[in-house]
Motif scaffolding. Structure first.
Motif, PDB file in Angstrom:
ATOM      1  N   ILE A 101      -5.392  -3.716  -8.214  1.00  0.00           N
ATOM      2  CA  ILE A 101      -5.096  -2.429  -7.575  1.00  0.00           C
ATOM      3  C   ILE A 101      -6.413  -1.809  -7.129  1.00  0.00           C
ATOM      4  O   ILE A 101      -7.402  -1.839  -7.865  1.00  0.00           O
ATOM      5  CB  ILE A 101      -4.375  -1.467  -8.541  1.00  0.00           C
TER       6      ILE A 101
ATOM      7  N   GLY B 257       0.927  10.390  -4.825  1.00  0.00           N
ATOM      8  CA  GLY B 257       1.033   9.217  -3.960  1.00  0.00           C
ATOM      9  C   GLY B 257       2.439   8.751  -3.700  1.00  0.00           C
ATOM     10  O   GLY B 257       2.814   8.514  -2.576  1.00  0.00           O
TER      11      GLY B 257
ATOM     12  N   LEU C  29      -6.859   5.747 -11.939  1.00  0.00           N
ATOM     13  CA  LEU C  29      -7.557   4.889 -10.991  1.00  0.00           C
ATOM     14  C   LEU C  29      -8.588   5.724 -10.245  1.00  0.00           C
ATOM     15  O   LEU C  29      -8.241   6.593  -9.446  1.00  0.00           O
ATOM     16  CB  LEU C  29      -6.572   4.265 -10.009  1.00  0.00           C
TER      17      LEU C  29
ATOM     18  N   ARG D 232      -8.497   6.016  -1.916  1.00  0.00           N
ATOM     19  CA  ARG D 232      -8.474   7.440  -1.577  1.00  0.00           C
ATOM     20  C   ARG D 232      -9.790   8.091  -1.993  1.00  0.00           C
ATOM     21  O   ARG D 232     -10.624   7.459  -2.646  1.00  0.00           O
ATOM     22  CB  ARG D 232      -7.308   8.115  -2.301  1.00  0.00           C
TER      23      ARG D 232
ATOM     24  N   ASN E 187      -7.726   1.910  -5.545  1.00  0.00           N
ATOM     25  CA  ASN E 187      -7.513   3.271  -5.068  1.00  0.00           C
ATOM     26  C   ASN E 187      -8.500   3.511  -3.936  1.00  0.00           C
ATOM     27  O   ASN E 187      -9.678   3.717  -4.158  1.00  0.00           O
ATOM     28  CB  ASN E 187      -7.743   4.267  -6.209  1.00  0.00           C
TER      29      ASN E 187
ATOM     30  N   PHE F 195       2.802   6.138  -8.398  1.00  0.00           N
ATOM     31  CA  PHE F 195       1.476   6.738  -8.550  1.00  0.00           C
ATOM     32  C   PHE F 195       1.581   8.238  -8.328  1.00  0.00           C
ATOM     33  O   PHE F 195       2.358   8.697  -7.493  1.00  0.00           O
ATOM     34  CB  PHE F 195       0.514   6.146  -7.517  1.00  0.00           C
TER      35      PHE F 195
ATOM     36  N   VAL G 157      -3.323   3.653  -1.944  1.00  0.00           N
ATOM     37  CA  VAL G 157      -3.466   2.780  -3.106  1.00  0.00           C
ATOM     38  C   VAL G 157      -2.995   1.392  -2.678  1.00  0.00           C
ATOM     39  O   VAL G 157      -1.853   1.222  -2.258  1.00  0.00           O
ATOM     40  CB  VAL G 157      -2.646   3.279  -4.316  1.00  0.00           C
TER      41      VAL G 157
ATOM     42  N   GLU H 173       0.856  -1.179   0.000  1.00  0.00           N
ATOM     43  CA  GLU H 173       0.000   0.000   0.000  1.00  0.00           C
ATOM     44  C   GLU H 173       0.890   1.226   0.000  1.00  0.00           C
ATOM     45  O   GLU H 173       1.909   1.272   0.697  1.00  0.00           O
ATOM     46  CB  GLU H 173      -0.904   0.011   1.226  1.00  0.00           C
TER      47      GLU H 173
END
Length: 148
Positions: free
Chosen positions: A55, A133, A94, A59, A57, A130, A34, A30
């Motif tokens: 994957i 991120g 994402l 957030r 996301n 990312f 993510v 992580e």
């Protein structure tokens, strides 16, 4: 079992892995909300191979997978194949809360210019980045099919 049914079952298994709470497994990770599930690659001899992973996301805003790298290949690209034709992308957006499976039948990571063959049981590092991120290093398992 039909091809479509096998793929559907594999996709559901990958999505379940993405949604499950991640433990301290080296091939799950992580970074900044993510979550990445079981990351794997098939055995390969020759110039290139794919890497697959779920994957999520987790957030409140969208993020993008913007790059990946590994010491075992000259470059890593986002690739999708359709009827034998490959298309490459610079990033993958994402959306919040939407799981995505990088999988054989859809967009996945492609390692160009492998510097060694990959045998079942091997492992290698892969760094994914990312925005926003940051980056995280994954341990990619080489397997004939997902799950070990």
């Amino acid at each position: 079992m039909t091809y479509v049914r096998r793929r559907l079952i594999a996709c559901l298994a990958l999505l379940a892995a993405a949604l499950a709470p991640l433990t301290a497994g080296a091939h799950s990770a992580e970074v900044a909300g993510v979550k990445i599930g079981h990351a794997w690659a098939p055995p390969a001899k020759g110039d290139g191979t794919a890497v697959y992973m779920p994957i999520l996301n987790d957030r409140d805003e969208a993020v993008s997978l913007v790059s990946a790298s590994t010491p075992i290949a000259q470059r890593v690209r986002l690739r999708e194949t359709d009827d034998g034709e490959a298309t490459f992308y610079s990033s993958l957006r994402l959306a919040p809360g939407q799981p995505v499976s990088l999988a054989e039948w859809r967009l996945h990571l492609w390692l160009d210019g492998l510097n060694r063959d990959l045998e079942a049981g091997d492992k290698f590092p892969l760094t994914v980045t990312f925005e926003p991120g940051g980056s995280v290093e994954l341990e990619i398992y080489v397997e004939a099919s997902p799950g070990h």
